[in-house]
Motif scaffolding. Structure first.
Motif, PDB file in Angstrom:
ATOM      1  N   GLY A  54     118.012 -26.603 -88.257  1.00 15.50           N
ATOM      2  CA  GLY A  54     117.232 -27.839 -88.283  1.00 15.50           C
ATOM      3  C   GLY A  54     117.959 -28.997 -87.609  1.00 15.50           C
ATOM      4  N   ASP A  55     117.184 -29.984 -87.206  1.00 18.20           N
ATOM      5  CA  ASP A  55     117.716 -31.191 -86.569  1.00 18.20           C
ATOM      6  C   ASP A  55     118.061 -32.193 -87.673  1.00 18.20           C
ATOM      7  OD1 ASP A  55     118.396 -33.257 -84.932  1.00 18.20           O
ATOM      8  OD2 ASP A  55     116.405 -33.549 -84.076  1.00 18.20           O
ATOM      9  N   TRP A  56     119.337 -32.322 -87.976  1.00 19.44           N
ATOM     10  CA  TRP A  56     119.812 -33.161 -89.078  1.00 19.44           C
ATOM     11  C   TRP A  56     120.088 -34.595 -88.652  1.00 19.44           C
ATOM     12  CZ3 TRP A  56     123.846 -30.221 -92.505  1.00 19.44           C
ATOM     13  CH2 TRP A  56     123.270 -29.066 -93.009  1.00 19.44           C
ATOM     14  N   ARG A  57     119.838 -34.938 -87.405  1.00 17.74           N
ATOM     15  CA  ARG A  57     120.187 -36.282 -86.926  1.00 17.74           C
ATOM     16  C   ARG A  57     119.571 -37.381 -87.775  1.00 17.74           C
ATOM     17  NH1 ARG A  57     118.358 -36.413 -80.895  1.00 17.74           N
ATOM     18  NH2 ARG A  57     116.608 -35.376 -81.855  1.00 17.74           N
ATOM     19  N   VAL A  58     118.345 -37.199 -88.221  1.00 16.78           N
ATOM     20  CA  VAL A  58     117.665 -38.241 -88.985  1.00 16.78           C
ATOM     21  C   VAL A  58     118.344 -38.477 -90.338  1.00 16.78           C
ATOM     22  CG1 VAL A  58     115.949 -36.804 -90.151  1.00 16.78           C
ATOM     23  CG2 VAL A  58     115.385 -39.153 -89.520  1.00 16.78           C
ATOM     24  N   LEU A  59     119.045 -37.484 -90.841  1.00 14.04           N
ATOM     25  CA  LEU A  59     119.735 -37.649 -92.125  1.00 14.04           C
ATOM     26  C   LEU A  59     120.958 -38.560 -92.012  1.00 14.04           C
ATOM     27  CD1 LEU A  59     119.510 -34.031 -93.570  1.00 14.04           C
ATOM     28  CD2 LEU A  59     118.076 -36.016 -94.089  1.00 14.04           C
ATOM     29  N   ARG A  60     121.386 -38.852 -90.804  1.00 14.35           N
ATOM     30  CA  ARG A  60     122.485 -39.805 -90.602  1.00 14.35           C
ATOM     31  C   ARG A  60     122.072 -41.224 -90.973  1.00 14.35           C
ATOM     32  NH1 ARG A  60     125.799 -38.319 -85.152  1.00 14.35           N
ATOM     33  NH2 ARG A  60     126.091 -36.137 -85.652  1.00 14.35           N
ATOM     34  N   LEU A  61     120.779 -41.465 -91.050  1.00 12.97           N
ATOM     35  CA  LEU A  61     120.265 -42.785 -91.380  1.00 12.97           C
ATOM     36  C   LEU A  61     120.332 -42.983 -92.898  1.00 12.97           C
ATOM     37  CD1 LEU A  61     119.012 -45.292 -90.049  1.00 12.97           C
ATOM     38  CD2 LEU A  61     116.780 -44.306 -90.519  1.00 12.97           C
TER      39      LEU A  61
END
Length: 133
Positions: free
Chosen positions: A29-36
Motif C-alpha cells: 500500500g501507499d503509506w505516504r498519506v499516513l505521514r500527515l
C-alpha cells in the motif's frame, strides 16, 4: 508494521471511514498519506490559509501530491461564480486520508481566497471565465 517515519494515529471507531487499518495491513500500500500526522495537518492547513498567489497554490497542490499522494481538484462552477463558494475544491478520497482532513484542506483554501481575492480572480482567469476583463 514498522514504518520508518511517524504515522498518523487512528480515528475513533465509527468516526471516520479512512480505512487506515486496511492500508496498514497491505505491505504494498501507499503509506505516504499516513505521514500527515495531526501536527503536520495543522501546519499544512496553516500554510494553505496563507497562500500568496495562484502559483503558490499550484506548487502546494504539486507538493501535496508528490509527498502525500493527495489529489486536489480546483475548478470553477460552469455557471456564474459570485463568491468563493462557487469554486469547487475537491480532495480525492483514498485509503488512510481522514474525512476531517478532506474537509479541512478545501476550507483552508477558501479562507485564503477570501482574504486574497486575487487568487480566485487568477484562477477564474486561467479558465477564461473573466473573458479578458
Amino acid at each position: 508494521m514498522n514504518a520508518p517515519f511517524p504515522i498518523r494515529t487512528g480515528c475513533p471507531p465509527g468516526a471516520c471511514v479512512c480505512d487506515r487499518e486496511r492500508l496498514l495491513e497491505d505491505p504494498q500500500g501507499d503509506w505516504r498519506v499516513l505521514r500527515l500526522t495531526r501536527e503536520e495537518e495543522k501546519r499544512l492547513v496553516q500554510r494553505l490559509e496563507n497562500l500568496s498567489s495562484l502559483q503558490d497554490l499550484q506548487r502546494m497542490r504539486e507538493r501535496m501530491h508528490a509527498q502525500l499522494g493527495i489529489s486536489l481538484h480546483i475548478t470553477p462552477s460552469p455557471n456564474e461564480v459570485r463568491t468563493v463558494r462557487g469554486i469547487a475544491i475537491l480532495v480525492q478520497e483514498r485509503p488512510g486520508l481522514c474525512r476531517k482532513t478532506r474537509q479541512a484542506i478545501p476550507a483552508a483554501i477558501r479562507r485564503s481566497m477570501e482574504s486574497r481575492p486575487e487568487i480566485a480572480w487568477a484562477l477564474l482567469d486561467s479558465y477564461d471565465l473573466l473573458g479578458g476583463a
